[in-house]
Motif scaffolding. Structure first.
Motif, PDB file in Angstrom:
ATOM      1  N   LYS A 156       8.668  14.036 -17.946  1.00  0.00           N
ATOM      2  CA  LYS A 156       9.409  12.785 -17.905  1.00  0.00           C
ATOM      3  C   LYS A 156      10.201  12.589 -19.192  1.00  0.00           C
ATOM      4  CE  LYS A 156       6.211  10.290 -14.852  1.00  0.00           C
ATOM      5  NZ  LYS A 156       5.319   9.102 -14.732  1.00  0.00           N
ATOM      6  N   PRO A 157      11.368  11.970 -19.107  1.00  0.00           N
ATOM      7  CA  PRO A 157      12.168  11.717 -20.324  1.00  0.00           C
ATOM      8  C   PRO A 157      11.391  10.887 -21.342  1.00  0.00           C
ATOM      9  CG  PRO A 157      13.451  11.277 -18.343  1.00  0.00           C
ATOM     10  CD  PRO A 157      12.034  11.486 -17.888  1.00  0.00           C
ATOM     11  N   SER A 158      11.671  11.122 -22.610  1.00  0.00           N
ATOM     12  CA  SER A 158      10.983  10.384 -23.671  1.00  0.00           C
ATOM     13  C   SER A 158      11.403   8.923 -23.668  1.00  0.00           C
ATOM     14  CB  SER A 158      11.315  11.007 -25.036  1.00  0.00           C
ATOM     15  OG  SER A 158      10.899  12.353 -25.082  1.00  0.00           O
ATOM     16  N   LYS A 159      10.468   8.058 -24.008  1.00  0.00           N
ATOM     17  CA  LYS A 159      10.755   6.633 -24.105  1.00  0.00           C
ATOM     18  C   LYS A 159      11.441   6.338 -25.441  1.00  0.00           C
ATOM     19  CE  LYS A 159       6.598   5.513 -21.426  1.00  0.00           C
ATOM     20  NZ  LYS A 159       5.276   4.821 -21.459  1.00  0.00           N
ATOM     21  N   PRO A 160      12.305   5.317 -25.482  1.00  0.00           N
ATOM     22  CA  PRO A 160      12.945   4.948 -26.759  1.00  0.00           C
ATOM     23  C   PRO A 160      11.914   4.408 -27.753  1.00  0.00           C
ATOM     24  CG  PRO A 160      13.461   3.346 -25.041  1.00  0.00           C
ATOM     25  CD  PRO A 160      12.774   4.486 -24.356  1.00  0.00           C
ATOM     26  N   ALA A 165      13.569  14.120 -44.798  1.00  0.00           N
ATOM     27  CA  ALA A 165      14.834  13.390 -44.691  1.00  0.00           C
ATOM     28  C   ALA A 165      15.658  13.818 -43.484  1.00  0.00           C
ATOM     29  CB  ALA A 165      15.647  13.578 -45.971  1.00  0.00           C
ATOM     30  N   MET A 166      15.311  14.946 -42.875  1.00  0.00           N
ATOM     31  CA  MET A 166      16.055  15.389 -41.693  1.00  0.00           C
ATOM     32  C   MET A 166      15.220  15.327 -40.408  1.00  0.00           C
ATOM     33  SD  MET A 166      16.223  19.562 -42.104  1.00  0.00           S
ATOM     34  CE  MET A 166      17.049  19.544 -43.674  1.00  0.00           C
ATOM     35  N   THR A 167      13.972  14.874 -40.507  1.00  0.00           N
ATOM     36  CA  THR A 167      13.066  14.875 -39.351  1.00  0.00           C
ATOM     37  C   THR A 167      13.118  13.541 -38.616  1.00  0.00           C
ATOM     38  OG1 THR A 167      11.556  16.447 -40.396  1.00  0.00           O
ATOM     39  CG2 THR A 167      10.675  15.114 -38.608  1.00  0.00           C
ATOM     40  N   ASP A 168      13.179  13.638 -37.298  1.00  0.00           N
ATOM     41  CA  ASP A 168      13.104  12.452 -36.442  1.00  0.00           C
ATOM     42  C   ASP A 168      11.778  12.506 -35.692  1.00  0.00           C
ATOM     43  OD1 ASP A 168      13.386  10.355 -34.696  1.00  0.00           O
ATOM     44  OD2 ASP A 168      15.324  10.972 -33.895  1.00  0.00           O
ATOM     45  N   PHE A 169      10.909  11.559 -35.951  1.00  0.00           N
ATOM     46  CA  PHE A 169       9.587  11.534 -35.332  1.00  0.00           C
ATOM     47  C   PHE A 169       9.598  10.838 -33.972  1.00  0.00           C
ATOM     48  CE2 PHE A 169       8.299  11.965 -39.845  1.00  0.00           C
ATOM     49  CZ  PHE A 169       7.493  13.092 -39.729  1.00  0.00           C
ATOM     50  N   SER A 170      10.776  10.490 -33.465  1.00  0.00           N
ATOM     51  CA  SER A 170      10.846   9.728 -32.212  1.00  0.00           C
ATOM     52  C   SER A 170      10.170  10.437 -31.055  1.00  0.00           C
ATOM     53  CB  SER A 170      12.313   9.455 -31.849  1.00  0.00           C
ATOM     54  OG  SER A 170      12.919   8.648 -32.815  1.00  0.00           O
ATOM     55  N   SER A 171      10.395  11.760 -30.935  1.00  0.00           N
ATOM     56  CA  SER A 171       9.814  12.493 -29.808  1.00  0.00           C
ATOM     57  C   SER A 171       8.295  12.455 -29.846  1.00  0.00           C
ATOM     58  CB  SER A 171      10.312  13.940 -29.813  1.00  0.00           C
ATOM     59  OG  SER A 171       9.995  14.571 -31.044  1.00  0.00           O
ATOM     60  N   MET A 172       7.733  12.497 -31.045  1.00  0.00           N
ATOM     61  CA  MET A 172       6.281  12.462 -31.188  1.00  0.00           C
ATOM     62  C   MET A 172       5.745  11.061 -30.942  1.00  0.00           C
ATOM     63  SD  MET A 172       4.071  13.844 -34.434  1.00  0.00           S
ATOM     64  CE  MET A 172       4.359  12.415 -35.464  1.00  0.00           C
TER      65      MET A 172
END
Length: 375
Positions: free
Chosen positions: A198-202, A95-102
């Protein structure tokens, strides 16, 4: 006089041993590290105080100890021994994890997978030292630096070593800022540590909702033994990302995980009675756990360097150390080590990718062991 002698004999003075003194010192050191060094205080304070409670000796039959059936501590400890605290912890983590970076850079998942090599290397090392396959599997999971997973697996495969394995796993989680930086600096050059990524993509909201559903089904088919842990983790993540159950997600990542962390840490600490904890096997477990954690860190770094041989967009190998499951401490360590070389190099979001992948990887490894050696 007889009453006085009986009181002394049944109390702490009459049953105190040198082993109890050692464990009381250990408990005080844990609390000191948590307060003065800020090493995982949410874990070390409950565990440290639990160690103090568990090593004030008393005569048997008073029905107050963690190993005496029916006592309050024994009832609370069932959450550890029966393995239902860890899935609740995973619910809160999800519930607190954001998988966006992965999801924005999927190749970094490989770093989380590579770090799990430490688990399997330690498994074989434990077998060579005379542990059974079941015990070796539970010991190997320490290398993932994932306390809940170590507790869950040891409660199923090695209940007699549950205390030492749990304390070792949480100790190494807390000591991530001490253990990992020297290994990172040993295995990387300054030039490598200066690499900027490089910055992560949205990532779209739809993908963030679909991912935990698909990832659960894939991992469950690969390792059915991981269903309990990963099912709760991905369920918690769906609560977070769906946008329609924010109240449930907020409860899971705040009140619920805090309550369970208190009970888990305290009861694990109380299980460290010196007569059961200070044994040659416990010392072996701590040594193997330390080796496993170091090997896992090194494998993540080395694999990142190997990927750079074939990848055009270079990976800063520092973030390979985040492949262990100590979320988010390993990612913070990677950020601090990188910032020491270049204060304007922000690695933490990149490091979170292998970090959360490592959580999934260690749970899958535990599921493989459970499926292979249970029954």
């Amino acid at each position: 006089m007889d009453i006085l002698l009986n009181f002394i004999h049944s109390g702490a003075v009459g049953n105190f041993t040198f082993g109890n003194l050692i464990m009381l010192v250990v408990g005080c050191v844990f609390i000191w590290l948590a307060i003065t060094k800020d090493y995982e205080p949410l874990l070390l304070v409950p565990i440290g105080f639990g160690v103090l409670v568990g090593n004030i000796p008393f005569s048997e039959g008073m029905n107050i100890g963690v190993y005496e059936g029916g006592s309050v501590l024994s009832i609370l400890y069932q959450g550890v021994s029966q393995g239902f605290y860890p899935p609740l912890i995973f619910l809160g983590i999800g519930a607190m994890t954001d998988f966006s970076s992965m999801l924005s850079n999927p190749r970094l998942i490989l770093l989380g997978a590579a770090a799990q090599a430490g688990i399997f290397i330690t498994f074989f090392g434990s077998v060579l030292l005379g542990f059974s396959n079941e015990h070796a599997a539970a010991i190997g999971i320490i290398g993932g630096a994932d306390g809940p997973t170590a507790i869950f697996l040891s409660s199923k495969l090695a209940p007699e070593y549950l205390g030492p394995i749990a304390i070792a796993a949480y100790s190494y989680m807390a000591l991530v800022p001490v253990i990992q930086p020297p290994i990172i600096k040993l295995l990387t050059s300054r030039e490598e540590r200066l690499i900027r990524m490089k910055p992560s993509k949205p990532v779209s909201k739809r993908l963030k909702i679909i991912f935990p559903i698909v990832a659960f089904m894939v991992t469950a088919f690969i390792a059915p033994g991981s269903i309990t842990l990963l099912g709760m983790m991905f369920f918690g993540n769906v609560l977070k990302e769906s946008g329609v159950t924010e109240r449930l997600a907020n409860t899971a990542r705040n009140a619920l995980i805090d309550i369970v962390t208190i009970l888990l840490g305290f009861t694990v600490g109380t299980s460290t009675d010196a007569t059961r904890f200070l044994t040659p096997d416990s010392i072996k477990i701590f040594a193997l756990g330390a080796g496993s954690f170091c090997v896992a860190t090194a494998c993540g770094i080395i694999f990142a360097k190997l990927m750079n041989v074939f990848c055009k967009d270079k990976i800063n190998p520092i973030i390979g150390a985040a492949g262990v499951s100590a979320v988010p401490d390993s990612a913070r360590v990677c950020q601090n080590v990188g910032a020491h070389e270049d204060p304007n190099n922000f690695l933490i979001m990149h490091a979170m990718a292998p970090n959360v992948a490592g959580v999934i990887g260690s749970a899958v490894a535990a599921g493989i062991f459970l499926s292979t050696f249970s029954g």
